[in-house]
Design a protein around this motif. Structure first.
Motif, mmCIF file in Angstrom:
data_model
loop_
_atom_site.group_PDB
_atom_site.id
_atom_site.type_symbol
_atom_site.label_atom_id
_atom_site.label_comp_id
_atom_site.label_asym_id
_atom_site.label_seq_id
_atom_site.Cartn_x
_atom_site.Cartn_y
_atom_site.Cartn_z
ATOM 1 N N LYS A 6 0.869 -1.180 0.000
ATOM 2 C CA LYS A 6 0.000 0.000 0.000
ATOM 3 C C LYS A 6 0.902 1.224 0.000
ATOM 4 O O LYS A 6 1.890 1.275 0.733
ATOM 5 C CB LYS A 6 -0.876 -0.019 1.244
ATOM 6 N N LEU A 7 0.566 2.209 -0.821
ATOM 7 C CA LEU A 7 1.336 3.438 -0.861
ATOM 8 C C LEU A 7 0.970 4.295 0.343
ATOM 9 O O LEU A 7 -0.187 4.694 0.506
ATOM 10 C CB LEU A 7 1.068 4.196 -2.161
ATOM 11 N N LEU A 8 1.955 4.560 1.197
ATOM 12 C CA LEU A 8 1.749 5.343 2.421
ATOM 13 C C LEU A 8 2.168 6.800 2.245
ATOM 14 O O LEU A 8 1.555 7.697 2.828
ATOM 15 C CB LEU A 8 2.529 4.718 3.578
ATOM 16 N N THR A 9 3.222 7.002 1.481
ATOM 17 C CA THR A 9 3.731 8.339 1.158
ATOM 18 C C THR A 9 4.273 8.272 -0.262
ATOM 19 O O THR A 9 4.420 7.189 -0.826
ATOM 20 C CB THR A 9 4.871 8.764 2.116
ATOM 21 N N PHE A 10 4.585 9.415 -0.832
ATOM 22 C CA PHE A 10 5.241 9.442 -2.140
ATOM 23 C C PHE A 10 6.456 10.347 -2.008
ATOM 24 O O PHE A 10 6.342 11.502 -1.586
ATOM 25 C CB PHE A 10 4.307 9.938 -3.247
ATOM 26 N N ASN A 11 7.612 9.813 -2.334
ATOM 27 C CA ASN A 11 8.891 10.513 -2.151
ATOM 28 C C ASN A 11 9.037 11.038 -0.725
ATOM 29 O O ASN A 11 9.557 12.129 -0.498
ATOM 30 C CB ASN A 11 9.071 11.627 -3.178
ATOM 31 N N GLY A 12 8.525 10.263 0.225
ATOM 32 C CA GLY A 12 8.718 10.560 1.639
ATOM 33 C C GLY A 12 7.744 11.541 2.255
ATOM 34 O O GLY A 12 7.866 11.858 3.430
ATOM 35 N N THR A 13 6.776 12.024 1.486
ATOM 36 C CA THR A 13 5.815 12.979 2.029
ATOM 37 C C THR A 13 4.385 12.557 1.707
ATOM 38 O O THR A 13 4.159 11.720 0.827
ATOM 39 C CB THR A 13 6.047 14.407 1.477
ATOM 40 N N THR A 14 3.439 13.166 2.403
ATOM 41 C CA THR A 14 2.026 12.832 2.178
ATOM 42 C C THR A 14 1.302 13.867 1.324
ATOM 43 O O THR A 14 0.157 13.644 0.940
ATOM 44 C CB THR A 14 1.280 12.694 3.515
#
Length: 80
Positions: A6-14
């Motif tokens: 599951k994708l929780l963040t993208f490139n470390g941010t929300t």
């Protein structure tokens, strides 16, 4: 490979940067589920094939394999 994630963040941010174009706003995929189909590369990214079409979110998919993105391993959580 074959791990459900599951994708929780993208490139470390929300949240996307304020100047992010809609077609590049991959943060819209946060919460989406997919399957890892290639192991981690030298950039700490895995190739994830999402269950829902990326195009449904108005996003570009630049990879040869349809409905996939290279995602940082640290942005993913395992689905039980």
């Amino acid at each position: 490979m074959g791990t459900k994630v599951k994708l929780l963040t993208f490139n470390g941010t929300t949240e996307a940067p304020s100047d992010c174009e809609q077609s590049e706003n991959y943060w819209a995929l946060i919460g989406q589920v997919g399957t890892v189909i290639q192991p981690e590369n030298q950039n700490s990214r895995v190739l994830v094939q999402f269950n829902n079409p990326i195009s449904d979110f108005g996003l570009h998919c630049h990879n040869e394999v349809k409905n996939t993105l290279f995602i940082l391993s640290s942005d993913l959580g395992q689905v039980e």
